[in-house]
Each structure stands twice: as structure tokens, then as C-alpha cells.
Motif scaffolding. Structure first.
Motif, PDB file in Angstrom:
ATOM      1  N   ARG A 195     -24.696  23.155  69.390  1.00 26.50           N
ATOM      2  CA  ARG A 195     -24.690  21.969  68.512  1.00 26.50           C
ATOM      3  C   ARG A 195     -23.334  21.270  68.551  1.00 26.50           C
ATOM      4  NH1 ARG A 195     -27.703  25.613  64.631  1.00 26.50           N
ATOM      5  NH2 ARG A 195     -25.739  26.742  64.659  1.00 26.50           N
ATOM      6  N   THR A 196     -22.290  22.067  68.707  1.00 26.35           N
ATOM      7  CA  THR A 196     -20.934  21.490  68.785  1.00 26.35           C
ATOM      8  C   THR A 196     -20.826  20.578  70.006  1.00 26.35           C
ATOM      9  OG1 THR A 196     -20.220  23.653  67.948  1.00 26.35           O
ATOM     10  CG2 THR A 196     -18.500  22.118  68.620  1.00 26.35           C
ATOM     11  N   GLU A 197     -21.356  21.076  71.113  1.00 21.73           N
ATOM     12  CA  GLU A 197     -21.346  20.296  72.354  1.00 21.73           C
ATOM     13  C   GLU A 197     -22.124  18.979  72.173  1.00 21.73           C
ATOM     14  OE1 GLU A 197     -20.014  20.352  75.223  1.00 21.73           O
ATOM     15  OE2 GLU A 197     -21.382  19.396  76.628  1.00 21.73           O
ATOM     16  N   ARG A 198     -23.228  19.054  71.444  1.00 20.16           N
ATOM     17  CA  ARG A 198     -24.033  17.837  71.209  1.00 20.16           C
ATOM     18  C   ARG A 198     -23.207  16.789  70.463  1.00 20.16           C
ATOM     19  NH1 ARG A 198     -29.386  18.584  67.766  1.00 20.16           N
ATOM     20  NH2 ARG A 198     -29.770  16.376  67.385  1.00 20.16           N
ATOM     21  N   LEU A 199     -22.492  17.220  69.436  1.00 22.99           N
ATOM     22  CA  LEU A 199     -21.641  16.271  68.693  1.00 22.99           C
ATOM     23  C   LEU A 199     -20.534  15.729  69.597  1.00 22.99           C
ATOM     24  CD1 LEU A 199     -21.061  17.940  65.181  1.00 22.99           C
ATOM     25  CD2 LEU A 199     -22.858  16.341  65.866  1.00 22.99           C
ATOM     26  N   ALA A 200     -19.956  16.626  70.390  1.00 23.68           N
ATOM     27  CA  ALA A 200     -18.842  16.194  71.249  1.00 23.68           C
ATOM     28  C   ALA A 200     -19.310  15.157  72.265  1.00 23.68           C
ATOM     29  CB  ALA A 200     -18.232  17.407  71.958  1.00 23.68           C
ATOM     30  N   GLN A 201     -20.513  15.346  72.804  1.00 20.34           N
ATOM     31  CA  GLN A 201     -21.013  14.374  73.789  1.00 20.34           C
ATOM     32  C   GLN A 201     -21.234  13.005  73.137  1.00 20.34           C
ATOM     33  OE1 GLN A 201     -20.913  14.542  76.909  1.00 20.34           O
ATOM     34  NE2 GLN A 201     -20.576  16.745  77.169  1.00 20.34           N
ATOM     35  N   ALA A 202     -21.657  13.001  71.875  1.00 24.04           N
ATOM     36  CA  ALA A 202     -21.831  11.719  71.164  1.00 24.04           C
ATOM     37  C   ALA A 202     -20.478  11.031  70.983  1.00 24.04           C
ATOM     38  CB  ALA A 202     -22.502  11.963  69.815  1.00 24.04           C
ATOM     39  N   LEU A 203     -19.477  11.820  70.664  1.00 20.69           N
ATOM     40  CA  LEU A 203     -18.132  11.246  70.500  1.00 20.69           C
ATOM     41  C   LEU A 203     -17.608  10.710  71.830  1.00 20.69           C
ATOM     42  CD1 LEU A 203     -15.546  10.710  68.881  1.00 20.69           C
ATOM     43  CD2 LEU A 203     -14.865  13.073  69.349  1.00 20.69           C
ATOM     44  N   LEU A 204     -17.807  11.479  72.899  1.00 18.52           N
ATOM     45  CA  LEU A 204     -17.335  11.023  74.214  1.00 18.52           C
ATOM     46  C   LEU A 204     -18.037   9.727  74.624  1.00 18.52           C
ATOM     47  CD1 LEU A 204     -17.172  14.459  76.047  1.00 18.52           C
ATOM     48  CD2 LEU A 204     -15.229  12.947  75.590  1.00 18.52           C
ATOM     49  N   ASP A 216     -15.459  33.149  63.085  1.00 20.34           N
ATOM     50  CA  ASP A 216     -14.561  34.074  62.376  1.00 20.34           C
ATOM     51  C   ASP A 216     -13.389  33.325  61.736  1.00 20.34           C
ATOM     52  OD1 ASP A 216     -16.280  36.051  63.366  1.00 20.34           O
ATOM     53  OD2 ASP A 216     -15.134  36.140  65.235  1.00 20.34           O
ATOM     54  N   LEU A 217     -13.730  32.265  61.061  1.00 18.89           N
ATOM     55  CA  LEU A 217     -12.793  31.400  60.317  1.00 18.89           C
ATOM     56  C   LEU A 217     -11.884  30.561  61.226  1.00 18.89           C
ATOM     57  CD1 LEU A 217     -11.698  33.727  57.335  1.00 18.89           C
ATOM     58  CD2 LEU A 217     -13.801  32.436  57.631  1.00 18.89           C
ATOM     59  N   SER A 218     -12.075  30.619  62.530  1.00 18.76           N
ATOM     60  CA  SER A 218     -11.263  29.736  63.376  1.00 18.76           C
ATOM     61  C   SER A 218     -12.096  29.241  64.577  1.00 18.76           C
ATOM     62  CB  SER A 218      -9.962  30.406  63.827  1.00 18.76           C
ATOM     63  OG  SER A 218     -10.200  31.571  64.588  1.00 18.76           O
ATOM     64  N   PHE A 219     -11.867  29.821  65.757  1.00 16.42           N
ATOM     65  CA  PHE A 219     -12.580  29.344  66.953  1.00 16.42           C
ATOM     66  C   PHE A 219     -12.680  30.491  67.957  1.00 16.42           C
ATOM     67  CE2 PHE A 219      -8.171  27.429  66.901  1.00 16.42           C
ATOM     68  CZ  PHE A 219      -7.553  28.436  67.624  1.00 16.42           C
ATOM     69  N   THR A 243     -18.794  22.895  64.605  1.00 16.75           N
ATOM     70  CA  THR A 243     -19.940  23.124  63.723  1.00 16.75           C
ATOM     71  C   THR A 243     -19.823  24.541  63.174  1.00 16.75           C
ATOM     72  OG1 THR A 243     -21.420  24.022  65.422  1.00 16.75           O
ATOM     73  CG2 THR A 243     -21.447  21.621  65.116  1.00 16.75           C
ATOM     74  N   SER A 244     -20.457  24.760  62.027  1.00 22.91           N
ATOM     75  CA  SER A 244     -20.385  26.088  61.420  1.00 22.91           C
ATOM     76  C   SER A 244     -21.730  26.483  60.837  1.00 22.91           C
ATOM     77  CB  SER A 244     -19.301  26.117  60.335  1.00 22.91           C
ATOM     78  OG  SER A 244     -19.556  25.134  59.366  1.00 22.91           O
ATOM     79  N   GLY A 245     -21.906  27.813  60.773  1.00 20.12           N
ATOM     80  CA  GLY A 245     -23.149  28.336  60.219  1.00 20.12           C
ATOM     81  C   GLY A 245     -23.205  28.174  58.714  1.00 20.12           C
ATOM     82  N   LEU A 299     -25.234  24.974  59.250  1.00 20.38           N
ATOM     83  CA  LEU A 299     -26.345  24.881  60.214  1.00 20.38           C
ATOM     84  C   LEU A 299     -27.178  26.161  60.318  1.00 20.38           C
ATOM     85  CD1 LEU A 299     -24.597  22.924  63.121  1.00 20.38           C
ATOM     86  CD2 LEU A 299     -26.355  22.064  61.565  1.00 20.38           C
ATOM     87  N   ASP A 300     -26.603  27.290  59.945  1.00 22.85           N
ATOM     88  CA  ASP A 300     -27.344  28.555  60.095  1.00 22.85           C
ATOM     89  C   ASP A 300     -27.950  29.048  58.787  1.00 22.85           C
ATOM     90  OD1 ASP A 300     -26.640  28.505  62.743  1.00 22.85           O
ATOM     91  OD2 ASP A 300     -24.986  29.923  62.540  1.00 22.85           O
ATOM     92  N   ILE A 301     -27.856  28.249  57.751  1.00 25.05           N
ATOM     93  CA  ILE A 301     -28.451  28.650  56.473  1.00 25.05           C
ATOM     94  C   ILE A 301     -29.940  28.309  56.549  1.00 25.05           C
ATOM     95  CG2 ILE A 301     -28.452  28.235  53.975  1.00 25.05           C
ATOM     96  CD1 ILE A 301     -25.418  27.628  54.248  1.00 25.05           C
ATOM     97  N   ILE A 302     -30.782  29.332  56.488  1.00 24.02           N
ATOM     98  CA  ILE A 302     -32.188  29.109  56.872  1.00 24.02           C
ATOM     99  C   ILE A 302     -32.933  28.157  55.942  1.00 24.02           C
ATOM    100  CG2 ILE A 302     -32.504  31.201  58.289  1.00 24.02           C
ATOM    101  CD1 ILE A 302     -33.647  32.595  55.920  1.00 24.02           C
ATOM    102  N   THR A 303     -32.429  27.970  54.744  1.00 22.38           N
ATOM    103  CA  THR A 303     -33.094  27.012  53.849  1.00 22.38           C
ATOM    104  C   THR A 303     -32.601  25.580  54.089  1.00 22.38           C
ATOM    105  OG1 THR A 303     -31.440  27.669  52.224  1.00 22.38           O
ATOM    106  CG2 THR A 303     -33.640  28.652  52.010  1.00 22.38           C
ATOM    107  N   ASN A 304     -31.611  25.413  54.963  1.00 24.60           N
ATOM    108  CA  ASN A 304     -31.099  24.068  55.266  1.00 24.60           C
ATOM    109  C   ASN A 304     -31.925  23.401  56.365  1.00 24.60           C
ATOM    110  OD1 ASN A 304     -29.081  24.156  53.407  1.00 24.60           O
ATOM    111  ND2 ASN A 304     -27.404  24.449  54.864  1.00 24.60           N
ATOM    112  N   ASP A 305     -31.914  22.081  56.363  1.00 16.83           N
ATOM    113  CA  ASP A 305     -32.584  21.304  57.410  1.00 16.83           C
ATOM    114  C   ASP A 305     -31.545  21.006  58.505  1.00 16.83           C
ATOM    115  OD1 ASP A 305     -33.706  19.383  59.026  1.00 16.83           O
ATOM    116  OD2 ASP A 305     -34.647  18.284  57.368  1.00 16.83           O
ATOM    117  N   GLU A 306     -31.565  21.846  59.520  1.00 17.71           N
ATOM    118  CA  GLU A 306     -30.545  21.756  60.581  1.00 17.71           C
ATOM    119  C   GLU A 306     -30.516  20.368  61.220  1.00 17.71           C
ATOM    120  OE1 GLU A 306     -31.146  24.673  63.692  1.00 17.71           O
ATOM    121  OE2 GLU A 306     -30.045  23.415  65.105  1.00 17.71           O
ATOM    122  N   GLU A 307     -31.679  19.826  61.537  1.00 17.96           N
ATOM    123  CA  GLU A 307     -31.704  18.528  62.222  1.00 17.96           C
ATOM    124  C   GLU A 307     -31.184  17.402  61.327  1.00 17.96           C
ATOM    125  OE1 GLU A 307     -31.813  17.426  65.298  1.00 17.96           O
ATOM    126  OE2 GLU A 307     -31.843  19.546  65.789  1.00 17.96           O
TER     127      GLU A 307
END
Ligand SMILES: Cc1cc2nc3c(=O)[nH]c(=O)nc-3n(C[C@H](O)[C@H](O)[C@H](O)COP(=O)(O)O)c2cc1C
Length: 196
Positions: free
Chosen positions: A18-27, A93-96, A136-138, A172-180
Motif C-alpha cells: 500500500r505504501t508503494e501505491r501511495l508513492a506511485q501516486a505522488l511520483l 516496529d515504530l520506525s521502518f 502506511t501503518s497497520g 490499514l490492518d485494523i479488521i473493522t476499518n475500511d482499508e480502501e
């Protein structure tokens, strides 16, 4: 003159990031702004390893001798020539992911990306001015944003970048959230962002 963009992709999940998807939009937006050369560096494929004791000593000796042709400086030299940096890294793990830390070790090369002034203050040797960090983060990051904080501090304090901005999608990884829906909101933020 063309904007020299260095895109550093620190996404480990190469197929559905998902991070890559955002990055491609920015690029895409950065390219649409005008003349731009984008160089992509995929860290998973990059031939870099954590600096060993021997590497550190050799780098110091080479820098003293002004011998910057050595491969040890290749990442630093490439970054020093970029006008704009885009770094994409998931929140781990709180960073990258660790390969990004390895990359940062390679960037901090005295005599290539920065030097110390007579007063001991780091002074930039880079031409870059704009840093974009995409993540992006879970769950939710809150104040525990150590990854972006570290990258931003290095690029502004050591490498002389004047502008740093972070684009993110959280929860994004919280199962009750709407990821899209979260991704759509983050993508809309990138579409509407003032990039200059
Ligand atoms: C090794 C690992 C560590 C992670 N650590 C965190 C964390 O500390 N906090 C969090 O909110 N999410 C954490 N996550 C979840 C990721 O941030 C989330 O899945 C992210 O969207 C992954 O990005 P990607 O889709 O680009 O791979 C972790 C995931 C992995 C695989």
C-alpha cells in the motif's frame, strides 16, 4: 532544468504494498508538474549491507585521502545529486524496515553528503531541497513517529533539505476499518497537496 528525483523504495512486500501505491501516486503528481527525471532505487535489490567496522575505518581513511571513487560512496554520491527525494517505507516496529537504516548509514558519508564546519556543525554538500516521505501503518502512529522523525532530521540537519513532508495512511490492518476508504482518502490528500 529538469528536477532530478530520486525515489527510494523501502517497501519489503513487493507485490501488494500500500505504501508503494501511495508513492506511485505522488511520483505521478511530481512528474506532471513538469520536467522531471526519476531514478528508482529499490532497497530490497540494492547491494548494500550494514556498515562493518572495516567499512567504517576504510570509509574514514578514503575520505581523508579524498578517494571518493570507491563503491562505498556510491549511494551517498547518487543522493547528493538529487533535487527531490521521495522515500517510501512502511511503518515497522515504530520506525521502518532495516534496509532503510542500512541505506541511511551509507548516505552519511563525510565529504560527500555533508561536512563538519570549523564549529563542528554538520553542513550540507547536497543539492536537494525537497524530501517527501510516504508511509502506511497497520495501526495508528500518534507521537511514535520515529521513522519519519529520524529521516526528516537527517535530511534537514545534515543534508540541507529545506522542505520535508510526510504522506501517510494509518489503521490499514485494523479488521473493522475500511482499508480502501482509508487509501482513497490518503490518495486524495496526495492529489490535492501543494507540492511546491
Ligand atoms: C514486521 C512488521 C512490523 C510492523 N510494525 C508495525 C507497528 O509497529 N505499528 C503498526 O501500526 N503497524 C505495524 N505493521 C503493519 C504495517 O505498518 C502495515 O501493514 C503497512 O501498511 C505495511 O505496508 P505495505 O502495505 O506497504 O507493505 C508492521 C508490519 C510488519 C510486517
Amino acid at each position: 532544468m529538469a528536477d532530478n528525483i530520486l525515489y527510494v523504495d523501502a517497501c519489503v512486500n513487493r507485490s501488494t504494498s500500500r505504501t508503494e501505491r501511495l508513492a506511485q501516486a505522488l511520483l505521478a503528481r511530481l512528474k506532471a508538474q513538469g520536467d522531471a527525471n526519476v531514478t528508482t532505487l529499490i532497497l530490497e535489490d540494492a547491494p548494500i549491507a550494514p556498515l562493518s567496522g572495516d567499512d567504517v575505518n576504510r570509509r574514514f581513511e578514503l575520505a581523508h585521502a579524498g578517494a571518493f571513487d570507491d563503491d562505498l560512496f556510491s549511494m551517498a554520491k547518487q543522493m547528493s545529486q538529487a533535487d527531490t527525494m521521495v522515500i517510501a517505507a512502511p511503518y515497522w516496529d515504530l520506525s521502518f524496515p532495516s534496509k532503510l537504516k542500512v541505506y541511511l548509514e551509507h548516505l552519511c558519508a563525510q565529504g560527500v553528503t555533508f561536512r563538519y564546519s570549523e564549529q563542528g556543525v554538520p553542513t550540507s554538500l547536497c543539492r536537494g531541497k525537497r524530501l517527501y516521505y510516504v508511509t502506511t501503518s497497520g495501526g495508528y502512529v500518534g507521537d511514535l513517529d520515529f521513522g519519519y522523525q529520524q529521516v526528516k532530521a537527517l535530511f534537514t540537519l545534515f543534508f540541507g533539505f529545506e522542505r520535508a513532508e510526510c504522506f501517510r495512511a494509518e489503521g490499514l490492518d485494523i479488521i473493522t476499518n475500511d482499508e480502501e476508504a482509508i487509501m482513497a482518502e490518503a490518495l486524495a490528500g496526495i492529489e490535492s497537496a501543494q507540492l511546491d
